[in-house]
Motif scaffolding. Sequence first.
Motif, PDB file in Angstrom:
ATOM      1  N   GLU A 177       0.832  -1.200   0.000  1.00 58.15           N
ATOM      2  CA  GLU A 177       0.000   0.000   0.000  1.00 58.15           C
ATOM      3  C   GLU A 177       0.870   1.255   0.000  1.00 58.15           C
ATOM      4  N   GLY A 178       1.961   1.213   0.756  1.00 56.44           N
ATOM      5  CA  GLY A 178       2.850   2.368   0.840  1.00 56.44           C
ATOM      6  C   GLY A 178       3.570   2.636  -0.464  1.00 56.44           C
ATOM      7  N   VAL A 179       4.143   1.593  -1.055  1.00 52.55           N
ATOM      8  CA  VAL A 179       4.925   1.820  -2.282  1.00 52.55           C
ATOM      9  C   VAL A 179       4.012   2.095  -3.472  1.00 52.55           C
ATOM     10  N   ALA A 180       2.801   1.534  -3.447  1.00 53.67           N
ATOM     11  CA  ALA A 180       1.851   1.840  -4.524  1.00 53.67           C
ATOM     12  C   ALA A 180       1.366   3.284  -4.391  1.00 53.67           C
ATOM     13  N   GLY A 181       1.108   3.700  -3.169  1.00 52.97           N
ATOM     14  CA  GLY A 181       0.624   5.057  -2.938  1.00 52.97           C
ATOM     15  C   GLY A 181       1.649   6.117  -3.293  1.00 52.97           C
ATOM     16  N   SER A 182       2.922   5.786  -3.108  1.00 49.41           N
ATOM     17  CA  SER A 182       3.977   6.765  -3.415  1.00 49.41           C
ATOM     18  C   SER A 182       4.293   6.806  -4.904  1.00 49.41           C
TER      19      SER A 182
END
Length: 119
Positions: A39-44
């Motif tokens: 979720e973090g790397v997709a969101g960034s």
Amino acid sequence: MGCEHGVCGACTMRVDGAIMRGCLMLAVQADGCRVDTIEGVAGSGEVGDLQQAFAQENALQCGFCTPGMLLTAQDLLERTPGPSAKEIREALSGNYCRCSGYHAIVEAVRRTAEARARA
Ligand code: FES
Ligand code: FES
């Protein structure tokens, strides 16, 4: 969560930049560490090109393995910018996919590596 035994790679995450199996770690062991989830790397936007390549190559069916595949592929591409198909297969060998047959996944990673090299 998949196997909960450190085998399938579905729970893959990054802890202080290193790929880890979430199911083999207690939450307290991550105290004070930087934890990156899909979720973090997709969101960034960090794996946006990989996600797009997976979609274009039809590199997923149920999608259960996809977060782990993306994080593992991203780790490979950071360490080895121009991996061979064999290196991609080896890097992803700890991530199980029961649907796709792997070929499209390897192709998506290879295609992303090529695009990043051109950028
Ligand atoms: S859930 Fe399968 S390796 Fe963690
Ligand atoms: S797409 Fe279903 S397990 Fe990989």
